[in-house]
Design a protein around this motif. Sequence first.
Motif, PDB file in Angstrom:
ATOM      1  N   GLN A   7       3.632  14.686  -2.408  1.00 41.41           N
ATOM      2  CA  GLN A   7       4.598  15.019  -3.706  1.00 41.41           C
ATOM      3  C   GLN A   7       5.422  13.631  -3.610  1.00 41.41           C
ATOM      4  O   GLN A   7       6.461  13.483  -2.665  1.00 41.41           O
ATOM      5  N   VAL A   8       5.173  12.530  -4.558  1.00 41.53           N
ATOM      6  CA  VAL A   8       5.976  11.387  -4.581  1.00 41.53           C
ATOM      7  C   VAL A   8       7.033  11.463  -5.417  1.00 41.53           C
ATOM      8  O   VAL A   8       6.909  11.988  -6.538  1.00 41.53           O
ATOM      9  N   HIS A   9       8.229  11.649  -5.009  1.00 42.23           N
ATOM     10  CA  HIS A   9       9.371  11.587  -5.689  1.00 42.23           C
ATOM     11  C   HIS A   9      10.237  10.021  -6.268  1.00 42.23           C
ATOM     12  O   HIS A   9      11.191  10.148  -6.880  1.00 42.23           O
ATOM     13  N   ASP A  10       9.753   8.914  -5.590  1.00 41.65           N
ATOM     14  CA  ASP A  10      10.354   7.718  -5.961  1.00 41.65           C
ATOM     15  C   ASP A  10       9.136   6.863  -6.111  1.00 41.65           C
ATOM     16  O   ASP A  10       8.383   6.605  -4.870  1.00 41.65           O
ATOM     17  N   GLU A  11       9.101   6.069  -7.177  1.00 38.76           N
ATOM     18  CA  GLU A  11       8.240   5.081  -7.014  1.00 38.76           C
ATOM     19  C   GLU A  11       7.981   3.714  -6.318  1.00 38.76           C
ATOM     20  O   GLU A  11       7.123   3.389  -5.925  1.00 38.76           O
ATOM     21  N   ASP A  12       9.092   3.749  -5.580  1.00 40.56           N
ATOM     22  CA  ASP A  12       9.523   2.660  -4.702  1.00 40.56           C
ATOM     23  C   ASP A  12       8.767   2.899  -3.244  1.00 40.56           C
ATOM     24  O   ASP A  12       8.300   1.978  -2.549  1.00 40.56           O
ATOM     25  N   PHE A  13       7.992   4.284  -3.246  1.00 44.15           N
ATOM     26  CA  PHE A  13       7.291   4.511  -2.012  1.00 44.15           C
ATOM     27  C   PHE A  13       5.924   3.666  -1.792  1.00 44.15           C
ATOM     28  O   PHE A  13       5.821   3.287  -0.797  1.00 44.15           O
ATOM     29  N   TYR A  14       5.476   3.210  -2.953  1.00 42.65           N
ATOM     30  CA  TYR A  14       4.150   2.761  -2.719  1.00 42.65           C
ATOM     31  C   TYR A  14       4.463   1.171  -2.300  1.00 42.65           C
ATOM     32  O   TYR A  14       3.734   0.950  -1.474  1.00 42.65           O
ATOM     33  N   ALA A  15       5.357   0.648  -2.623  1.00 38.66           N
ATOM     34  CA  ALA A  15       5.525  -0.909  -2.080  1.00 38.66           C
ATOM     35  C   ALA A  15       5.937  -0.921  -0.750  1.00 38.66           C
ATOM     36  O   ALA A  15       5.582  -1.666  -0.053  1.00 38.66           O
ATOM     37  N   ARG A  16       6.836   0.247  -0.470  1.00 38.58           N
ATOM     38  CA  ARG A  16       7.193   0.211   1.007  1.00 38.58           C
ATOM     39  C   ARG A  16       6.127   0.698   2.047  1.00 38.58           C
ATOM     40  O   ARG A  16       5.715  -0.212   3.043  1.00 38.58           O
ATOM     41  N   VAL A  17       5.003   1.261   1.695  1.00 38.65           N
ATOM     42  CA  VAL A  17       3.860   1.537   2.339  1.00 38.65           C
ATOM     43  C   VAL A  17       2.896   0.507   2.390  1.00 38.65           C
ATOM     44  O   VAL A  17       2.132  -0.154   3.517  1.00 38.65           O
ATOM     45  N   ILE A  18       2.831  -0.273   1.326  1.00 36.60           N
ATOM     46  CA  ILE A  18       1.982  -1.471   1.227  1.00 36.60           C
ATOM     47  C   ILE A  18       2.404  -2.657   2.053  1.00 36.60           C
ATOM     48  O   ILE A  18       1.735  -3.124   2.807  1.00 36.60           O
ATOM     49  N   ALA A  19       3.680  -2.710   2.132  1.00 33.84           N
ATOM     50  CA  ALA A  19       4.346  -3.772   2.723  1.00 33.84           C
ATOM     51  C   ALA A  19       4.492  -3.572   4.103  1.00 33.84           C
ATOM     52  O   ALA A  19       4.173  -4.481   5.083  1.00 33.84           O
ATOM     53  N   HIS A  20       4.816  -2.260   4.651  1.00 32.54           N
ATOM     54  CA  HIS A  20       5.251  -2.058   5.988  1.00 32.54           C
ATOM     55  C   HIS A  20       4.128  -0.909   6.539  1.00 32.54           C
ATOM     56  O   HIS A  20       4.678  -0.665   7.838  1.00 32.54           O
ATOM     57  N   GLY A  21       3.326  -0.392   6.066  1.00 36.24           N
ATOM     58  CA  GLY A  21       2.398   0.289   6.682  1.00 36.24           C
ATOM     59  C   GLY A  21       2.944   1.533   7.267  1.00 36.24           C
ATOM     60  O   GLY A  21       3.753   2.354   6.750  1.00 36.24           O
ATOM     61  N   SER A  22       2.714   1.947   8.465  1.00 35.82           N
ATOM     62  CA  SER A  22       3.302   3.171   9.336  1.00 35.82           C
ATOM     63  C   SER A  22       4.945   3.163   9.178  1.00 35.82           C
ATOM     64  O   SER A  22       5.359   4.151   9.020  1.00 35.82           O
ATOM     65  N   LEU A  23       5.433   1.987   9.463  1.00 37.65           N
ATOM     66  CA  LEU A  23       6.914   1.962   9.374  1.00 37.65           C
ATOM     67  C   LEU A  23       7.413   2.453   7.831  1.00 37.65           C
ATOM     68  O   LEU A  23       8.352   3.003   7.705  1.00 37.65           O
ATOM     69  N   GLY A  24       6.908   1.663   7.013  1.00 39.56           N
ATOM     70  CA  GLY A  24       7.102   1.968   5.604  1.00 39.56           C
ATOM     71  C   GLY A  24       6.935   3.672   5.320  1.00 39.56           C
ATOM     72  O   GLY A  24       7.653   4.135   4.630  1.00 39.56           O
TER      73      GLY A  24
END
Length: 372
Positions: free
Chosen positions: A30-47
């Motif tokens: 359940q995604v609560h913040d659309e910034d989630f997608y950028a963090r995961v794409i940019a930083h993988g497991s850390l994001g």
Amino acid sequence: MPRASLKNRVTSLLADCRVEINGDAPWDIQVHDEDFYARVIAHGSLGLGESYMDGQWDAVALDAFLFRLLNAHIDERSAKIDDARLWLKAELRNLQRGRRAFEVGERHYDLGNDLFHAMLGQRLVYSCGYWKSAQTLDAAQVDKLDLICRKLGLRAGMHVLDIGCGWGEALKFAAERHGVSGVGVTVSIEQAEFARELCRGLPIEIRVQDYRELDERFDRIFSVGMFEHVGVRNHASYFAVVRRCLADDGLTLLHSIGANTSSNHTDPWIAKYIFPNSMIPSASQISKAVEKDFVIEDWHGFGPDYDRTLMAWIANFDHAWPQLSARYGERFQRMWHFYLSVSAAAFRARRDQLWQWVFSPRGVAGGYTAQR
């Protein structure tokens, strides 16, 4: 990359492991913040880990979600820049020597004995239980300690060494059940203070000491859940110390998490938040490090038992959280949940293993009898 494209990329990756965004299954996120997608794409497991800590997404069954990611190797298709930084850092310096060898004690094992006591159960044993016959966590840890003692053939009067002794439970068990004396070394002040009190009245000495400083003779040597902090640069040095300290007719046991492939560092999120300077060894790295000094007498794997152990720790942690929350706070709770859940998922997906190795300096005359 536009936000819509980032979301589409994450959606596509998750679809490959049958996870939906804002779906109804317990493993859907359940995604609560659309910034989630950028963090995961940019930083993988850390994001992924940091965005969970920050409350940007949730999953009802966090371990099941992470299992699906790891089982489908989605992590191997994500950003690698943080991983590359860690690889280079480990190549350029020895991350487990000198002051850095004590960092994991200060940042992890010294978090608080109240936390670990609540999570680990009746015995403060922070390593995989042995669930062959056990039905509870406490029984599994007793069976694991008994298994170690049987594999080492402990007898009354032996002098033993525990490298990375934690809170002293293994030495206490060995002294009370088998009549041995012993020395335990740890890099954690909190652990050492607890272990000294736990072992009061027994012929056991607990030290805050780098294992490389050891130079005395023991009949048996074991290490349980510490080798992951040694680092590949120091594997040979570790076994050289063990050989220096072990009697010619002695045995040494190594209990360690194992990796399917060789590396020189751990996952970026784990390195930043849980175990700094750690590294899970591969079978080839261990066997190469011992080949000059030891004979491999036994190699026993029971990695799936760690999944069950970790899920029991999560249940204990959740049960105790009302008493822990004021000291540790919500972000820590989310961090700890992610750590335990991703660890359970890695063992469930067989991405991580749990090994017990038994070595002898010259080979056991007539052969070694494996214990299970």
